[in-house]
Scaffold this motif. Structure first.
Motif, PDB file in Angstrom:
ATOM      1  N   ILE A 192      47.186 -56.041   3.544  1.00  0.00           N
ATOM      2  CA  ILE A 192      47.977 -56.248   2.229  1.00  0.00           C
ATOM      3  C   ILE A 192      48.112 -57.770   2.360  1.00  0.00           C
ATOM      4  O   ILE A 192      48.377 -58.549   3.205  1.00  0.00           O
ATOM      5  CB  ILE A 192      49.392 -55.656   2.508  1.00  0.00           C
ATOM      6  N   GLY A 193      47.986 -58.457   1.110  1.00  0.00           N
ATOM      7  CA  GLY A 193      48.064 -59.878   0.977  1.00  0.00           C
ATOM      8  C   GLY A 193      49.614 -60.076   0.505  1.00  0.00           C
ATOM      9  O   GLY A 193      50.473 -59.801   1.339  1.00  0.00           O
ATOM     10  N   SER A 194      49.948 -60.532  -0.577  1.00  0.00           N
ATOM     11  CA  SER A 194      51.283 -60.930  -0.912  1.00  0.00           C
ATOM     12  C   SER A 194      52.080 -59.862  -0.801  1.00  0.00           C
ATOM     13  O   SER A 194      51.958 -58.842  -1.515  1.00  0.00           O
ATOM     14  CB  SER A 194      51.342 -61.636  -2.182  1.00  0.00           C
ATOM     15  N   THR A 211      55.065 -59.193  -8.631  1.00  0.00           N
ATOM     16  CA  THR A 211      55.474 -59.902  -9.955  1.00  0.00           C
ATOM     17  C   THR A 211      54.994 -59.387 -11.220  1.00  0.00           C
ATOM     18  O   THR A 211      55.980 -58.499 -11.886  1.00  0.00           O
ATOM     19  CB  THR A 211      55.146 -61.376  -9.989  1.00  0.00           C
ATOM     20  N   ARG A 219      49.539 -65.555   2.295  1.00  0.00           N
ATOM     21  CA  ARG A 219      49.156 -64.200   1.491  1.00  0.00           C
ATOM     22  C   ARG A 219      49.273 -64.286   0.110  1.00  0.00           C
ATOM     23  O   ARG A 219      48.181 -63.479  -0.663  1.00  0.00           O
ATOM     24  CB  ARG A 219      50.136 -63.101   2.225  1.00  0.00           C
ATOM     25  N   VAL A 220      50.143 -64.932  -0.354  1.00  0.00           N
ATOM     26  CA  VAL A 220      49.772 -65.256  -2.210  1.00  0.00           C
ATOM     27  C   VAL A 220      48.694 -65.806  -2.441  1.00  0.00           C
ATOM     28  O   VAL A 220      47.867 -65.153  -3.378  1.00  0.00           O
ATOM     29  CB  VAL A 220      51.280 -66.115  -2.353  1.00  0.00           C
ATOM     30  N   LYS A 228      45.826 -65.507  -0.568  1.00  0.00           N
ATOM     31  CA  LYS A 228      44.716 -64.591  -0.536  1.00  0.00           C
ATOM     32  C   LYS A 228      44.723 -63.476  -1.888  1.00  0.00           C
ATOM     33  O   LYS A 228      43.476 -63.205  -2.067  1.00  0.00           O
ATOM     34  CB  LYS A 228      45.095 -63.731   0.820  1.00  0.00           C
ATOM     35  N   ASN A 229      45.941 -63.204  -2.368  1.00  0.00           N
ATOM     36  CA  ASN A 229      45.441 -62.398  -3.568  1.00  0.00           C
ATOM     37  C   ASN A 229      44.877 -63.205  -4.786  1.00  0.00           C
ATOM     38  O   ASN A 229      44.248 -62.649  -5.283  1.00  0.00           O
ATOM     39  CB  ASN A 229      47.057 -62.045  -4.168  1.00  0.00           C
ATOM     40  N   GLU A 272      41.137 -63.369  -3.948  1.00  0.00           N
ATOM     41  CA  GLU A 272      40.643 -62.117  -4.483  1.00  0.00           C
ATOM     42  C   GLU A 272      40.290 -61.964  -5.836  1.00  0.00           C
ATOM     43  O   GLU A 272      39.171 -61.733  -6.254  1.00  0.00           O
ATOM     44  CB  GLU A 272      41.415 -60.807  -4.120  1.00  0.00           C
ATOM     45  N   SER A 303      53.370 -67.458  -7.295  1.00  0.00           N
ATOM     46  CA  SER A 303      52.883 -66.170  -7.743  1.00  0.00           C
ATOM     47  C   SER A 303      51.283 -66.666  -7.584  1.00  0.00           C
ATOM     48  O   SER A 303      50.671 -67.689  -7.775  1.00  0.00           O
ATOM     49  CB  SER A 303      52.879 -65.984  -9.005  1.00  0.00           C
TER      50      SER A 303
END
Lengths: 180, 353
Positions: free
Chosen positions: A59-61, A65, B259-260, B262-263, B266, B337
């Motif tokens: 899992i990333g973030s 949102t 982690r943000v 990394k999203n 992707e 975000s």
């Protein structure tokens, strides 16, 4: 497979609880999980919500949102706030007992559940959250209802085992409510 | 051992206790209140001591005392509380005492907000206390990583006789993830022959102090500390570098912000844009060497932080003028975000036109 879920309602409706159950059930099925609560200077009767991700991949973030795949709303302020957080074709699961309003978006799937009435019928209005979770599980199949029940005593303690039959019933009735 | 679902704040305590921590001194502050709560319940059960101090200043000085007596000791706080601990941290570093400190950062400055932040980077890496001191700073990005690092931190602190700061934020403290407590790999630790537990009239008294009235002696001490800092820079750097060799843009982010990113990576990958990531796991020592792996033809670096831009200073030092360095961040308790990161990356790519 990935589900990114926002569960929202007012304090006391058990939104954090079903979020935790879902995350724990995912973990029991060897999936990656995260559970992120909203926190702040809040009190009983105030708003509460949590972001839960259950995934086959890392899992990333953990923050959701505008990319939620499902939103479970227990009261009106929650629907007003979180309908916009759904990704296209996401699922909005609405507690119709307390929300007498239709969803505004037409690019999402909306499911209205008489959660409070259904919970009262099976003997405990407090189980409305589990009715909603049952509907969500039926729609997404992200984890098995049995895993949620297995997680129950792990999250709430062994002394709550006596409530498992009621909660099993609530999950079942919630699933029935979204079956065509 | 099977995995358990735990809040970051609780997992950090369980890890500490499993690593042999038996003393905890702290003062409550959101968003890390589950730490003292957990410690107050569990430490007495394993023969340890939990003590809620009258203030953060008192708590860090209790840490000084317990560490001086050879105890495995920890304290925790959040940003404004950490500010109060800085004097004590300088003293502990000066007296060369091992301890572990946890900071679950929130928005600042001042009392700020209770939501997650990363605006204590300067405080953590430059030190809010006085003098020529350093301490190790770990910045885990998941609860599992935090647990693994924390269990090792006590050994690292003992080996170098230095405070170790584990830098989290409100998000990693409050969220739950599955964690597994692995068996700690025992490290060879130096004997604590410097502690003040009584001479029993068999040796000369040990003195723990950070005061040197002779400047020459203090300078000697400074040189000794500096040599230790160089050794840590050589041996303890940790980072994750992903796809930096052929990236168009390389993001630099630590902790939950990574982690943000990394999203965002992707999503950008789907559009055919190659983005790399350097995630420092130690903020001090900073992983300068990671930057040597970056594609020399990359269009630029993007530092992403939950602050107005602090780590970017270290990124500029590490980059040493080889790439342009841009910043994207949110502060005050707001989390950047993925969409914001994507826009910032695209701006850098388009910037050459």
């Amino acid at each position: 497979m990935i589900e990114k879920v926002i569960v929202a309602g007012f304090g006391g409706q058990g939104v954090m609880a079903i979020g935790k159950l879902l995350a724990y059930a995912g973990m029991l099925e060897d999936k990656q999980v995260s559970w992120l609560p909203s926190y702040g200077p809040e009190m009983r009767g105030g708003t509460a919500n949590c972001d839960v991700i259950v995934s086959d991949k890392l899992i990333g973030s953990p923050v959701l949102t505008d990319d939620a795949t499902a939103v479970i709303v227990m009261n009106l302020p929650s629907m007003d706030k979180f309908e916009s957080h759904l990704a296209k074709e996401g699922k909005l699961i609405v507690n119709k007992s307390l929300i007498h309003k239709k969803a505004t978006r037409d690019d999402i799937g909306v499911y209205y559940i008489d959660a409070n009435e259904i919970a009262a019928e099976i003997g405990n209005p407090k189980a409305a959250n589990m009715v909603m979770l049952g509907a969500f599980l039926e729609l997404t199949s992200i984890v098995k209802p049995e895993s949620v029940l297995e997680a129950f005593t792990k999250v709430f303690g062994e002394d709550k085992a006596k409530f498992i039959p009621l909660n099993a019933k609530a999950l079942e009735k919630g699933a029935e409510a979204v079956k065509n | 051992m099977a995995k358990v679902l735990m809040k970051g704040n609780e997992a950090v305590c369980e890890a500490a206790i499993r690593a042999g921590c038996r003393y905890f001194f702290g003062y409550p502050i959101t968003p890390q209140n589950e730490v003292p709560e957990y410690m107050s319940e569990k430490l007495p059960k394993v023969g340890g001591v939990f003590l809620q101090a009258e203030s953060e200043v008192a708590a860090i000085n209790m840490v000084y005392g317990a560490a001086g007596a050879g105890g495995r000791v920890m304290t925790s706080s959040s940003s404004p509380g950490m500010a109060l601990k800085q004097e004590g941290i300088s003293y502990i570093a000066g007296a060369e005492l091992p301890c572990v400190i946890v900071n679950m950062m929130r928005g600042g400055p001042g009392l700020g907000s209770i939501q997650p932040g990363q605006a204590d980077y300067f405080q953590a890496t430059r030190g809010g206390g006085n003098g020529d001191y350093r301490h190790i700073v770990y910045a885990p990005a998941s609860i599992q990583e935090m647990v693994d690092i924390l269990m090792e931190s006590f050994d690292i602190a003992d080996i170098y006789r230095i405070p170790v700061l584990v830098l989290g934020d409100g998000m990693i403290g409050q969220m739950m993830e599955a964690v597994e407590f692995k068996e700690a790999i025992p490290k060879e630790l130096p004997e604590k022959d410097w502690i003040t537990t009584g001479t029993k009239e068999k040796r000369k008294p040990n003195v723990i102090n950070s005061l040197y009235l002779e400047p020459e002696l203090l300078y000697e001490h400074n040189l000794k500390l500096e040599a230790k800092h160089r050794l840590i820079e050589e041996n303890e750097v940790r980072y994750e570098a992903t796809g930096v060799e052929d990236a168009e843009v390389v993001c630099v982010a630590y902790g939950t912000t990574a982690r943000v990113v990394k999203n965002a990576m992707e999503e950008l990958e789907k559009e055919g844009i190659k983005v790399g990531l350097i995630r420092p796991i130690t903020l001090w020592p900073f992983p300068n060497e990671a930057f040597d792996k970056i594609n020399p033809k990359a269009k630029g670096l993007l530092t992403v932080e939950m602050s107005m831009g602090q780590m970017i200073d270290d990124v500029k030092i590490a980059s040493n003028g080889r790439w342009t360095t841009d910043f994207h961040g949110k502060s005050g308790g707001l989390v950047p975000s993925p969409a914001g990161v994507i826009d910032a990356v695209k701006k850098i790519i388009g910037g050459g036109k």
